[in-house]
Write a protein that holds these residues in place. Sequence first.
Motif, PDB file in Angstrom:
ATOM      1  N   LEU A 176       0.834  -1.202   0.000  1.00 42.33           N
ATOM      2  CA  LEU A 176       0.000   0.000   0.000  1.00 42.33           C
ATOM      3  C   LEU A 176       0.872   1.258   0.000  1.00 42.33           C
ATOM      4  O   LEU A 176       1.853   1.331   0.752  1.00 42.33           O
ATOM      5  N   ASP A 177       0.519   2.217  -0.838  1.00 43.83           N
ATOM      6  CA  ASP A 177       1.257   3.487  -0.886  1.00 43.83           C
ATOM      7  C   ASP A 177       1.164   4.201   0.459  1.00 43.83           C
ATOM      8  O   ASP A 177       2.131   4.780   0.935  1.00 43.83           O
ATOM      9  N   GLU A 178      -0.017   4.139   1.038  1.00 42.18           N
ATOM     10  CA  GLU A 178      -0.267   4.738   2.350  1.00 42.18           C
ATOM     11  C   GLU A 178      -0.754   3.639   3.287  1.00 42.18           C
ATOM     12  O   GLU A 178      -1.893   3.184   3.153  1.00 42.18           O
ATOM     13  N   PRO A 179       0.092   3.185   4.217  1.00 41.18           N
ATOM     14  CA  PRO A 179      -0.385   2.183   5.180  1.00 41.18           C
ATOM     15  C   PRO A 179      -1.642   2.676   5.898  1.00 41.18           C
ATOM     16  O   PRO A 179      -1.813   3.877   6.122  1.00 41.18           O
ATOM     17  N   ILE A 180      -2.508   1.750   6.213  1.00 39.94           N
ATOM     18  CA  ILE A 180      -3.787   2.075   6.847  1.00 39.94           C
ATOM     19  C   ILE A 180      -3.690   1.872   8.351  1.00 39.94           C
ATOM     20  O   ILE A 180      -3.259   0.809   8.811  1.00 39.94           O
ATOM     21  N   ASP A 181      -4.117   2.889   9.091  1.00 39.07           N
ATOM     22  CA  ASP A 181      -4.240   2.740  10.535  1.00 39.07           C
ATOM     23  C   ASP A 181      -5.570   2.027  10.778  1.00 39.07           C
ATOM     24  O   ASP A 181      -6.633   2.610  10.548  1.00 39.07           O
ATOM     25  N   PRO A 182      -5.533   0.787  11.201  1.00 43.50           N
ATOM     26  CA  PRO A 182      -6.785   0.029  11.335  1.00 43.50           C
ATOM     27  C   PRO A 182      -7.745   0.611  12.363  1.00 43.50           C
ATOM     28  O   PRO A 182      -8.958   0.437  12.242  1.00 43.50           O
ATOM     29  N   LYS A 183      -7.224   1.352  13.332  1.00 44.41           N
ATOM     30  CA  LYS A 183      -8.113   1.942  14.335  1.00 44.41           C
ATOM     31  C   LYS A 183      -8.966   3.049  13.732  1.00 44.41           C
ATOM     32  O   LYS A 183     -10.018   3.375  14.257  1.00 44.41           O
ATOM     33  N   GLU A 184      -8.513   3.605  12.601  1.00 42.02           N
ATOM     34  CA  GLU A 184      -9.298   4.622  11.904  1.00 42.02           C
ATOM     35  C   GLU A 184     -10.235   3.998  10.877  1.00 42.02           C
ATOM     36  O   GLU A 184     -11.290   4.539  10.583  1.00 42.02           O
ATOM     37  N   ALA A 185      -9.851   2.862  10.309  1.00 43.13           N
ATOM     38  CA  ALA A 185     -10.609   2.257   9.214  1.00 43.13           C
ATOM     39  C   ALA A 185     -11.608   1.188   9.649  1.00 43.13           C
ATOM     40  O   ALA A 185     -12.570   0.912   8.945  1.00 43.13           O
ATOM     41  N   ILE A 186     -11.367   0.580  10.812  1.00 41.56           N
ATOM     42  CA  ILE A 186     -12.194  -0.544  11.252  1.00 41.56           C
ATOM     43  C   ILE A 186     -12.760  -0.228  12.638  1.00 41.56           C
ATOM     44  O   ILE A 186     -12.003  -0.142  13.615  1.00 41.56           O
ATOM     45  N   PRO A 187     -14.070  -0.068  12.733  1.00 37.10           N
ATOM     46  CA  PRO A 187     -14.670   0.217  14.037  1.00 37.10           C
ATOM     47  C   PRO A 187     -14.299  -0.855  15.070  1.00 37.10           C
ATOM     48  O   PRO A 187     -14.315  -2.041  14.767  1.00 37.10           O
ATOM     49  N   GLU A 188     -13.936  -0.418  16.245  1.00 39.29           N
ATOM     50  CA  GLU A 188     -13.622  -1.307  17.368  1.00 39.29           C
ATOM     51  C   GLU A 188     -12.522  -2.312  17.033  1.00 39.29           C
ATOM     52  O   GLU A 188     -12.557  -3.471  17.452  1.00 39.29           O
TER      53      GLU A 188
END
Length: 130
Positions: free
Chosen positions: A101-113
């Motif tokens: 991924l060009d921009e790693p995803i912060d899972p706490k922002e993308a996935i509720p709980e």
Amino acid sequence: MDVLLSIKPKYVRSIIEGEKRYEFRKAIFKDRSVNRIFIYSSAPVKKIVAVFEIGTILEDHPDILWDRVRDYAGIDDSEFFTYFAGRSKGYAIGIENLQELDEPIDPKEAIPEFVPPQSYCYLDGLPVAE
């Protein structure tokens, strides 16, 4: 449906560099219709950093798995057999079409709980370009 696998950063690097072409698991997801896996790089990274399509899933005794994939394992035999110690069956998930991924995803922002999975968790609708 997608799956999120929690993988240690040193193994994530090996996957991204193309040395590790199989991800090893003691247990595998029950829903075999899954065809895409997101990689969560565990602490200290704590980000979703890549995605890949599932190639072949090998299921066998660890001795036989090692004989089949040792050249593409990205780990040495000591790590492999320590991981599978006491197990009569293991899984090797083939990694195909890896996309960092060009921009790693912060899972706490993308996935509720979000709670980091011990092994894996199912995902539905993670916002990543197809």
